[in-house]
Design a protein around this motif. Sequence first.
Motif, PDB file in Angstrom:
ATOM      1  N   ALA A 209      -5.528   2.016  -0.479  1.00 17.74           N
ATOM      2  CA  ALA A 209      -5.519   0.846  -1.182  1.00 17.74           C
ATOM      3  C   ALA A 209      -6.076  -0.434  -0.684  1.00 17.74           C
ATOM      4  O   ALA A 209      -6.874  -0.967  -1.237  1.00 17.74           O
ATOM      5  CB  ALA A 209      -4.115   0.735  -1.847  1.00 17.74           C
TER       6      ALA A 209
ATOM      7  N   ASN B  86       0.960  -4.769  -7.982  1.00 19.16           N
ATOM      8  CA  ASN B  86       0.937  -4.316  -9.232  1.00 19.16           C
ATOM      9  C   ASN B  86       1.596  -5.235 -10.112  1.00 19.16           C
ATOM     10  O   ASN B  86       1.276  -5.372 -11.468  1.00 19.16           O
ATOM     11  CB  ASN B  86       1.873  -3.089  -9.265  1.00 19.16           C
TER      12      ASN B  86
ATOM     13  N   ARG C 112      -0.313   4.668  -1.519  1.00 22.74           N
ATOM     14  CA  ARG C 112      -1.670   4.406  -1.583  1.00 22.74           C
ATOM     15  C   ARG C 112      -2.450   4.411  -0.505  1.00 22.74           C
ATOM     16  O   ARG C 112      -2.606   3.302  -0.037  1.00 22.74           O
ATOM     17  CB  ARG C 112      -1.912   3.427  -2.559  1.00 22.74           C
TER      18      ARG C 112
ATOM     19  N   GLU D  88       0.919  -1.079   0.028  1.00 21.18           N
ATOM     20  CA  GLU D  88       0.001  -0.129   0.060  1.00 21.18           C
ATOM     21  C   GLU D  88       0.788   1.119   0.038  1.00 21.18           C
ATOM     22  O   GLU D  88       0.198   2.440   0.024  1.00 21.18           O
ATOM     23  CB  GLU D  88      -1.069  -0.103   1.136  1.00 21.18           C
TER      24      GLU D  88
END
Length: 130
Positions: free
Chosen positions: A27, A72, A24, A21
Amino acid sequence: MYCTRDDLIERFGTTEIEDLEYGRPNAVAEALIDADGFINGYLASRYPLPLTAVPTLLKRIARDLVRYSLDNDPSEVISKRRDEAVSYLKGLSKGEVTLGLPVESEPDSLDTAEIQSDGHVFRRTDKSFI
């Protein structure tokens, strides 16, 4: 909710979740909401929602879905866990597997059109009308 941030930390560790995270701040919260909606989409066809108790299996599925969505570049292991979770959810929605909870009953009516007839106007044996 099928799992919480604490459940993720318990399963994957604080460091891993914080790394996923990084940069973010929302997230994890967003991924948890997305996973709930995703799971509910499969469960809604067979189980009354919200569930009164969350089976351990659904918690595991939710954690795997959230973990996958936070990454990601998920590894092969993470991707495989997600695929297995989706496969299980598909089986749940089709009734191939069960959570061991009461299943939503079938509706009394499907609200479909019905055609009723008063009988034949013409008869094969009688060549007359009515």
